[in-house]
Design a protein around this motif. Sequence first.
Motif, short mmCIF file in Angstrom:
data_model
loop_
_atom_site.label_atom_id
_atom_site.label_comp_id
_atom_site.label_asym_id
_atom_site.label_seq_id
_atom_site.Cartn_x
_atom_site.Cartn_y
_atom_site.Cartn_z
N LYS A 129 4.54 -4.60 5.61
CA LYS A 129 5.46 -4.72 4.50
C LYS A 129 4.77 -4.31 3.20
O LYS A 129 3.54 -4.35 3.10
CB LYS A 129 5.97 -6.16 4.38
N ALA A 130 5.58 -3.91 2.23
CA ALA A 130 5.03 -3.65 0.90
C ALA A 130 4.38 -4.93 0.38
O ALA A 130 4.96 -6.02 0.52
CB ALA A 130 6.13 -3.19 -0.04
N ASN A 131 3.18 -4.80 -0.20
CA ASN A 131 2.42 -5.98 -0.58
C ASN A 131 1.70 -5.72 -1.90
O ASN A 131 1.02 -4.70 -2.05
CB ASN A 131 1.42 -6.34 0.52
N LEU A 132 1.85 -6.63 -2.86
CA LEU A 132 1.27 -6.44 -4.18
C LEU A 132 -0.25 -6.40 -4.15
O LEU A 132 -0.87 -5.56 -4.79
CB LEU A 132 1.75 -7.55 -5.12
N THR A 133 -0.85 -7.32 -3.38
CA THR A 133 -2.32 -7.37 -3.33
C THR A 133 -2.90 -6.09 -2.73
O THR A 133 -3.80 -5.48 -3.31
CB THR A 133 -2.78 -8.59 -2.51
N ARG A 134 -2.37 -5.69 -1.56
CA ARG A 134 -2.87 -4.46 -0.94
C ARG A 134 -2.54 -3.24 -1.79
O ARG A 134 -3.35 -2.32 -1.92
CB ARG A 134 -2.28 -4.31 0.46
N GLY A 135 -1.34 -3.24 -2.36
CA GLY A 135 -0.96 -2.10 -3.20
C GLY A 135 -1.85 -1.96 -4.41
O GLY A 135 -2.25 -0.85 -4.78
N SER A 136 -2.19 -3.08 -5.03
CA SER A 136 -3.08 -3.04 -6.21
C SER A 136 -4.47 -2.56 -5.83
O SER A 136 -5.09 -1.76 -6.55
CB SER A 136 -3.16 -4.43 -6.85
N PHE A 137 -4.97 -3.05 -4.69
CA PHE A 137 -6.31 -2.66 -4.25
C PHE A 137 -6.38 -1.17 -3.95
O PHE A 137 -7.23 -0.44 -4.48
CB PHE A 137 -6.72 -3.46 -3.02
N TRP A 138 -5.46 -0.69 -3.07
CA TRP A 138 -5.51 0.71 -2.69
C TRP A 138 -5.09 1.62 -3.84
O TRP A 138 -5.55 2.76 -3.94
CB TRP A 138 -4.63 0.96 -1.46
N GLY A 139 -4.24 1.12 -4.74
CA GLY A 139 -3.89 1.90 -5.91
C GLY A 139 -5.10 2.12 -6.80
O GLY A 139 -5.30 3.22 -7.34
N THR A 140 -5.93 1.09 -6.96
CA THR A 140 -7.15 1.22 -7.76
C THR A 140 -8.10 2.23 -7.14
O THR A 140 -8.67 3.09 -7.83
CB THR A 140 -7.85 -0.14 -7.90
N ILE A 141 -8.29 2.14 -5.82
CA ILE A 141 -9.15 3.09 -5.13
C ILE A 141 -8.60 4.50 -5.28
O ILE A 141 -9.34 5.46 -5.53
CB ILE A 141 -9.28 2.75 -3.63
#
Length: 256
Positions: A129-141
């Motif tokens: 599922k879409a996830n803020l924590t994972r999205g923020s982490f991979w977005g930063t990378i």
Amino acid sequence: MTLISDPYFYLLAIPVCLLIGISKGGFAGSLGILSVPLLSLLISPVQAAAIVLPILCVMDIFGLIAYRRTADWRNLAYLLPGALAGILIGYLLFNYLSADFIKILLGVICVIFTLNHYIRKVPADHAAKANLTRGSFWGTIAGFTSFVAHAGGPPVQFYMLPQKINKTLYVGTSVWFFFVINYVKLIPYGLLGQFSMQNIGTSLVLLPLAPIGIWLGVKAHKLISEEVFYRIAYMLLLLVGGKLLWDGLSGMNLLF
């Protein structure tokens, strides 16, 4: 107009630009990660990144024309704030990290993620599922690696592929994501003095290839099934990761 005059550079740069366009228009940028490493065979990675960025920005406009109504806005909301932070980190560290370090980092992530996908053998009906924590982490990378070497595609794939969303929605979300961060990157690239007359002149010569590559990518996207699309995406991740890891370890120059 000042530009690179080496004919061998254009023999390499023309297919590379078409490859980037096809990748952005049909495969969510999977092959775009190869642009800077390939051009670095003839020019420095820093110059290669500066030449490619304006071309990417033009391609993003044509990409939006094709996918302007298609995006997963929740995933974009999770990815973009981190990506902007990653761009800032890349800007602050740009003079300290070598191309070899970035290649090794990306290569390890690509290979581990892809092998994990094949080893786990997740059931076909399972989707993340879409996830803020994972999205923020991979977005930063993604923001960091995109700033340094226009290699933000793999981190976005790491976050998006496990969700198994519709291939067109996946590509459209990627197009919107890179439209935003590529235009943001123009500011720190300018502050770092990377847009010399030679680099800008060379970019202008290659710009006509942008709409051609995007058009070819959109056509290819429509002809390939969703199952084949994901097979290609994971295969490209593994191949690109292996190539970057090999190149980075061969250089072993981790700091400037």
